[in-house]
Scaffold this motif. Structure first.
Motif, mmCIF file in Angstrom:
data_model
loop_
_atom_site.group_PDB
_atom_site.id
_atom_site.type_symbol
_atom_site.label_atom_id
_atom_site.label_comp_id
_atom_site.label_asym_id
_atom_site.label_seq_id
_atom_site.Cartn_x
_atom_site.Cartn_y
_atom_site.Cartn_z
ATOM 1 N N CYS A 117 -0.101 -0.504 10.746
ATOM 2 C CA CYS A 117 -1.329 -0.210 9.986
ATOM 3 C C CYS A 117 -2.020 1.030 10.560
ATOM 4 O O CYS A 117 -2.524 1.869 9.798
ATOM 5 N N HIS A 154 0.801 -1.221 0.000
ATOM 6 C CA HIS A 154 0.000 0.000 0.000
ATOM 7 C C HIS A 154 0.834 1.272 0.000
ATOM 8 O O HIS A 154 0.280 2.358 -0.153
ATOM 9 N N LEU A 211 -4.335 2.112 7.658
ATOM 10 C CA LEU A 211 -4.850 0.903 7.008
ATOM 11 C C LEU A 211 -5.668 0.077 7.985
ATOM 12 O O LEU A 211 -5.236 -0.141 9.122
#
Lengths: 205, 205
Positions: B75, B23, B80
């Motif tokens: 994350c 990502h 995320l």
């Protein structure tokens, strides 16, 4: 503004990545306004509890080959000399006991001793299990080598190092260096690896 | 100023740390002016060559417990979503073959598919080994699911994924994500881990 909680720096003298960590934790923590608690422990019992009787870098040689190259890049960036030791891992028990005794006594030279042991092992390829090598490091720091080597071998010091290793395992440590920060809720936040030092300091702040 | 060499991003769909890496690699590499080559490979044969028949995070559960917490922090910092999957590691073979076929064909949606598979596995706890799950991801990207799932299972695609895995091993990869940069001298520089992405990009520059 309340004071930041301390970061505990867990290290083992055989640990490669603890070498650059020991050389930067003091300055980075001071810049962040975070106190550091230096805590030697032994990886042997920690690895044994995971079923490993050698360094994972020897058990998994492909990973080991990478580690040495990665460490070389890290030391280059940090301006630290690195010589791949002729023996790995070296037994850091005696050095860890000296560090334990010195830190317990509040000796101002204790962090310098820790860095000197890493330098001897990873920059000069010297046998840090050898009492004569350790005596020279102590003497170089202006400490009474015979006195500190005797203090290192007392039942109290041995028990303190065992207790540190037990505590490390209870906190979920599985490698070195590691960093822990006690939370206000009674929990402990764990960060593993030289590359997590910045995050650990940010967490403490 | 000569163009920076490409960074090859090696990923495996079962790999937890490949999720945040997938990502962020595109945006960070673009900002650094470094081209990215996306290369799916399989960790199973790589781990098997090291004597491991399961994820090291399962073989060493203390390390595994830490990994999940560490991934959670990463994350969080990256914005995320993360749901600890009900099954770990999931078999990413079919997804890797689709990604291999799509990347070989130069499909513009290939990186989006890679990110979508990671999202399904680690944010939505979906079974990425299930062809129906993969078909929905493809359809969601506007790709012809039946066509791409057929291309994924051709001998050519299977051979290409096997070749990527062989090449990964030849390059000394032992985990994912990894990043490699070919040097002018014919050598290859290897970086392992989501946390080495910045260093890999700096090396390429």
């Amino acid at each position: 503004m309340s004071a930041a909680p301390a970061v505990t720096f867990w290290f083992e003298f055989a640990s490669t990545y603890s070498y650059p960590a020991a050389h930067r934790v003091g300055a980075l923590a001071a810049a962040a306004g975070v106190p550091v608690v230096w805590r030697p422990f032994l990886l042997g019992p920690v690895f044994a509890a995971q079923g490993m009787t050698d360094s994972p870098f020897n058990i998994y040689p492909v990973k080991g080959a990478y580690m040495w190259r990665d460490l070389e890049r890290i030391c280059d960036a940090q301006g630290l000399p690195l010589t791949r030791p002729g023996a790995f891992p070296r037994n850091g028990l005696r050095a860890a006991r000296i560090a334990t005794a010195a830190l317990a006594a509040g000796a101002a030279w204790a962090p310098d001793f820790v860095r000197a042991v890493y330098h001897a092992n990873f920059a000069e390829d010297r046998e840090i299990a050898d009492p004569a090598v350790l005596a020279r490091l102590l003497t170089g720091l202006g400490a009474d080598a015979a006195d500190w080597q005797a203090r290192a071998e007392t039942p109290e010091t041995k028990a303190a190092l065992r207790a540190a290793t037990d505590e490390a395992q209870a906190l979920g440590l599985f490698g070195a260096p590691s960093f822990t920060i006690a939370g206000a809720d009674g929990g402990v936040e764990l960060f593993w690896g030289n590359d997590r030092l910045e995050q650990a300091l940010a967490w403490a702040r």
